[in-house]
Design a protein around this motif. Structure first.
Motif, PDB file in Angstrom:
ATOM      1  N   VAL A  37      36.848  40.876  43.644  1.00 41.95           N
ATOM      2  CA  VAL A  37      37.406  39.533  43.515  1.00 41.95           C
ATOM      3  C   VAL A  37      37.477  38.907  44.900  1.00 41.95           C
ATOM      4  O   VAL A  37      37.549  39.635  45.888  1.00 41.95           O
ATOM      5  CB  VAL A  37      38.820  39.565  42.872  1.00 41.95           C
ATOM      6  N   PRO A  38      37.468  37.597  45.061  1.00 45.43           N
ATOM      7  CA  PRO A  38      37.407  36.603  43.988  1.00 45.43           C
ATOM      8  C   PRO A  38      36.013  36.517  43.372  1.00 45.43           C
ATOM      9  O   PRO A  38      35.022  36.740  44.048  1.00 45.43           O
ATOM     10  CB  PRO A  38      37.755  35.300  44.714  1.00 45.43           C
ATOM     11  N   ILE A  39      35.992  36.162  42.101  1.00 49.22           N
ATOM     12  CA  ILE A  39      34.715  36.045  41.397  1.00 49.22           C
ATOM     13  C   ILE A  39      34.842  34.951  40.346  1.00 49.22           C
ATOM     14  O   ILE A  39      35.947  34.686  39.853  1.00 49.22           O
ATOM     15  CB  ILE A  39      34.289  37.381  40.751  1.00 49.22           C
ATOM     16  N   GLU A  41      37.627  32.597  36.175  1.00 42.68           N
ATOM     17  CA  GLU A  41      37.771  32.897  37.592  1.00 42.68           C
ATOM     18  C   GLU A  41      38.863  33.939  37.790  1.00 42.68           C
ATOM     19  O   GLU A  41      39.897  33.877  37.138  1.00 42.68           O
ATOM     20  CB  GLU A  41      38.149  31.612  38.347  1.00 42.68           C
ATOM     21  N   ASN A  92      40.994  35.217  40.953  1.00 46.65           N
ATOM     22  CA  ASN A  92      41.184  34.918  42.375  1.00 46.65           C
ATOM     23  C   ASN A  92      41.581  36.176  43.147  1.00 46.65           C
ATOM     24  O   ASN A  92      41.640  37.268  42.583  1.00 46.65           O
ATOM     25  CB  ASN A  92      42.180  33.765  42.567  1.00 46.65           C
ATOM     26  N   ALA A  93      41.835  36.006  44.426  1.00 49.94           N
ATOM     27  CA  ALA A  93      42.094  37.168  45.279  1.00 49.94           C
ATOM     28  C   ALA A  93      43.379  37.901  44.895  1.00 49.94           C
ATOM     29  O   ALA A  93      43.569  39.059  45.264  1.00 49.94           O
ATOM     30  CB  ALA A  93      42.130  36.740  46.743  1.00 49.94           C
TER      31      ALA A  93
END
Lengths: 173, 629
Positions: free
Chosen positions: B416-418, B475, B477-478
């Motif tokens: 991630v992020p992806i 999505e 996220n981090a």
């Protein structure tokens, strides 16, 4: 801390989706696993949102966008099966990005294509060989597979099957 | 320094807070009793006051119905989930259903959401830090088990906000541990972090570089922890008592809590001694008015047999993690143990055997996670130091499709992020809206996964099914937190995406909670209030020469005036004097039994409602359509 300018970030964020994974990661198409990792680490150091948290909102948003594509590129290229599917797609359609799930699935698909053959003749001999196997006629199966291979010499699936059959023949003896 | 950011390890049983000041050494901040860890227990007293920590934990025996422990097991869960049902069977406090199928805890006629309960613990940790450094703290990194799903992460983040903290990051516990282990050492290693907490088990495989910590894989079991080890001893004690006395101590909440405390203490005792004698005088009063005592001796090898299957279960998870990382045990340069239960010799031995090497000895399993969180917190607020964490998502992210199935969109262990987007077409021609269900889990069967949310989307132009396309962007996220956005690729419209189900608190509920701020009424433990001291639990060494060892682990000063439970030490565990609040149980009827049945019923109903509705989305078959952007 990254020392990129907002302009650089903005520029890459705009085109990140329009580069091939190789271009984005700045690596050659035959890049090794180790070098791929190095490239990913180095770009992450520059573009990871954590490295750019002091930048204005817009630039941070850009970093986030770049990071997401970087991760995607890394995920595809580090996995030999996904990378193969991606390379095939680049060649066939020229599409620069691939769904991760799609890459995994299309590999499974190409696996079965591999086994069915890609020319009419090789397909035909493969079918014969398979029928022979079902009938327990291993010598004939081997012969038909060898014929299939003369029409499609590079087919690894055929070769694997041939090897399997030879092993079985030996075991029977 | 205005920008102090702390790291908090919010544990199932105990929490720990740490700070890295000005790039100097990382320190664990001890509470007013000098203890480095604080029990994650919240006690609601009759006078309306609320206490948190080890004193609150001591309250369990007197007042189990108003003492909330192990809230982490419930946070971010649906009321109909397995874990909630399990908790209802064993918790003396009341667990009820709130809005959005969420869980509420009812104490003294007031209902609390789980994020509020956890916020009380977080606020306590924040205050401990503030008292220690004499500065205000507003920012924190909070850790969660790597295997936590999105609902649990969101709820933990909410808890931080309620506690008045800006949550810089929700960080995975094993990742934090690896950071604490490898930070600033210039290592180049592959390590495994074996994290057995009170209620969860995680294993993460990481590659540690000079300044980058890359998680290669993470796997876990959110239903396995040290508490399960306690339960095995508790069952042995309870079954033995039933066999001997014909009374089930599980039916008496007070007796049950005493057994729980004794089981935990015995487990800890077995880390030190080969044999522990458990003695609980006056464990309960029978129907005949006679008080009964419980005595039992347990050896280390007996304990080993009791928990062997649990230990083996952890290694199955380890196999999976190694496989996902494409590594074998021989590729690993180090093993880091995290979590109190990893102090158990039985665990250490089994781990050394499995990994074919001794775990790192210089890591404190109770503090390493908080320390890692503090390091990360510092790197997120200071600009002069960097240690990158490249973490992964622990679970497959899926979307519900026709036939009750769930298609994977982002596989587990993806960094991630992806972001991934997919195009869908409605199930029928001229359909005006679609329901999108987002899941996390490893099953193709939708219902076997955790439902993260359900969206109604109508922002597209209805038409022929083959001509209609809906783009959905997923999505992570981090923080590992999931966002899903649906839009019409033609009109670009995305406004009508509406979350119709999520386990978390709604915005209105959050606002309400923040305005009322009941968590602020927590009495701080700045001054050890000896009234709350637990005189109930008397621990004596079997022979006086062999004294109190148990707490050496907890860095505790024996002479400190802390609450007794924190200082439990044994060879002999004895739970003494009946307390004034304790009454003889009226009947053998299990007070939880009735509640449990009803809840099971409603649980099933809810599930049907949630999962049995026919799906109205279909994956569009054409791969061209599923291409991004």
């Amino acid at each position: 801390m990254s020392d990129l300018s907002e302009l650089e970030i903005d520029a890459l964020a705009k085109i990140a989706g329009e580069l091939s994974y190789y271009q984005l990661l700045q690596v050659e198409p035959d890049v090794s696993g180790g070098d791929l990792k190095k490239a990913y680490y180095s770009l992450s150091r520059s573009y990871h949102p954590d490295a750019n948290r002091n930048l204005p909102e817009k630039a941070r948003e850009g970093c986030h966008r770049i990071s997401k594509v970087l991760t995607e590129a890394y995920c595809v290229l580090r996995d030999p099966r996904k990378r193969k599917a991606y390379d095939a797609q680049l060649e066939e359609t020229g599409d620069l990005r691939i769904q991760l799930a799609e890459a995994a699935a299309s590999h499974a698909k190409s696996e079965s294509v591999r086994r069915t053959g890609s020319t009419p003749q090789s397909k035909q001999f493969l079918l014969k060989a398979e029928e022979d196997v079902r009938n327990g006629n291993l010598p004939s199966a081997v012969q038909n597979l060898q014929m299939a291979l003369t029409f499609e010499p590079g087919n690894t699936g055929f070769n694997e099957m041939l090897e399997e059959l030879r092993k079985r023949q030996q075991a029977d003896k | 320094m205005a920008n102090q950011a702390i790291g908090i390890d919010l544990g199932t049983s105990n929490s720990c807070v740490s700070l890295m000041r000005d790039s100097a050494a990382v320190e664990v901040l001890s509470n007013a009793f000098g203890e480095n860890t604080t029990a994650s227990v919240v006690a609601f007293h009759e006078d309306g006051s609320i206490t948190v920590g080890n004193a609150a934990k001591a309250n369990i025996i007197h007042d189990p119905a108003h003492t909330v422990s192990s809230a982490k097991r419930l946070i971010g869960r649906y009321h109909f989930s397995e874990e909630v049902r399990k908790a209802q069977a064993i918790c003396a406090y009341e667990i009820m259903e709130g809005s959005n199928h969420g869980v509420r805890i009812k104490v003294r006629d007031e209902e609390f959401s789980l994020p509020e309960i956890s916020a009380m613990v977080l606020r306590e940790m924040k205050q401990i830090a503030e008292a220690r450094i004499n500065e205000k703290v507003t920012k924190a990194v909070i850790t969660v088990p790597a295997y936590f799903n999105d609902n649990q992460r969101q709820a933990t983040k909410d808890a931080g906000q309620i506690a008045g903290l800006e949550v810089l990051r929700i960080l995975n516990e094993p990742t934090a541990a690896a950071l604490a282990y490898g930070f600033g050492k210039g290592l180049e290693q592959k390590v495994a972090v074996y994290d057995l907490g009170g209620g969860t088990f995680d294993i993460s495989i990481l590659e540690i570089g000079k300044d980058i910590f890359e998680v290669l894989s993470t796997c876990g079991d959110t239903f396995l922890g040290g508490d399960d080890f306690d339960d095995r001893i508790l069952d042995m004690l309870a079954d033995g008592f039933v066999a001997k006395e014909g009374i089930n101590p599980r039916n008496d909440p007070f007796a049950f809590e005493k057994l729980k405390v004794a089981a935990e203490a015995a487990k800890k005792g077995l880390s030190v001694d080969e044999e522990v004698e458990i003695r609980i005088p006056d464990v309960l009063v029978g129907e005949d008015g006679e008080t009964r005592s419980l005595e039992h001796t347990i050896t280390r090898s007996q304990f080993g047999e009791l928990v062997q299957d649990l230990v083996q279960r952890t290694f199955k998870v380890c196999d999976e993690a190694l496989q996902q990382a494409n590594l074998t045990v021989r590729d690993l340069d180090g093993i880091i143990l995290v979590g109190g239960p990893t102090r158990l010799p039985i665990i250490r031995e089994a781990v050394s055997q499995y990994f074919q090497q001794e775990p790192k000895a210089d890591v404190d399993p109770d503090e390493v996670v908080a320390m890692g969180a503090a390091i990360h917190a510092a790197s997120l607020v200071n600009s002069d130091q960097d240690a990158f964490l490249l973490d992964v998502t622990p679970l497959d992210l899926r979307i519900g499709v026709a036939g009750g199935l769930a298609e994977p969109i982002i596989e587990r262990n993806t960094p991630v992020p992806i972001e991934q987007s997919r195009n869908f077409s409605p199930f029928k021609d001229h359909q005006e809206s679609v329901t999108l269900k987002v899941y996390q889990g490893d099953s193709r069967q939708a219902e076997h996964n955790e439902l993260l949310g359900q969206f109604e989307f109508s922002g597209f132009t209805p038409g022929l099914r083959s001509k209609t396309s809906i783009e959905v962007r997923f999505e992570i996220n981090a923080d590992g937190i999931v966002n899903v956005i649906a839009r019409d690729p033609v009109s670009g419209q995305q406004a009508s995406t509406e979350i119709t189900l999520s386990s978390g608190l709604s915005e209105a509920e959050m606002d309400d909670i923040l305005t009322r701020d009941r968590t602020a009424s927590v009495k701080t433990a700045a001054n050890p209030d000896d009234d709350s001291q637990d005189d109930d639990l008397v621990i004596e060494p079997k022979d006086s020469t062999d004294t109190l060892e148990l707490v050496a682990d907890d860095d505790l000063d024996e002479d400190d005036a802390g609450p007794a439970i924190g200082r439990v030490a044994l060879k002999t565990v004895a739970v003494g004097q009946p307390t004034p609040v304790m009454t003889a149980p009226g009947s053998d009827e299990d007070p939880n039994a009735a509640a449990e049945t009803t809840d099971t019923d409603t649980g099933t109903e809810t599930r049907d409602q949630l999962f049995d509705r026919s799906e109205d989305v279909d994956l569009s078959g054409d791969p061209e359509d599923t291409q991004q952007e």
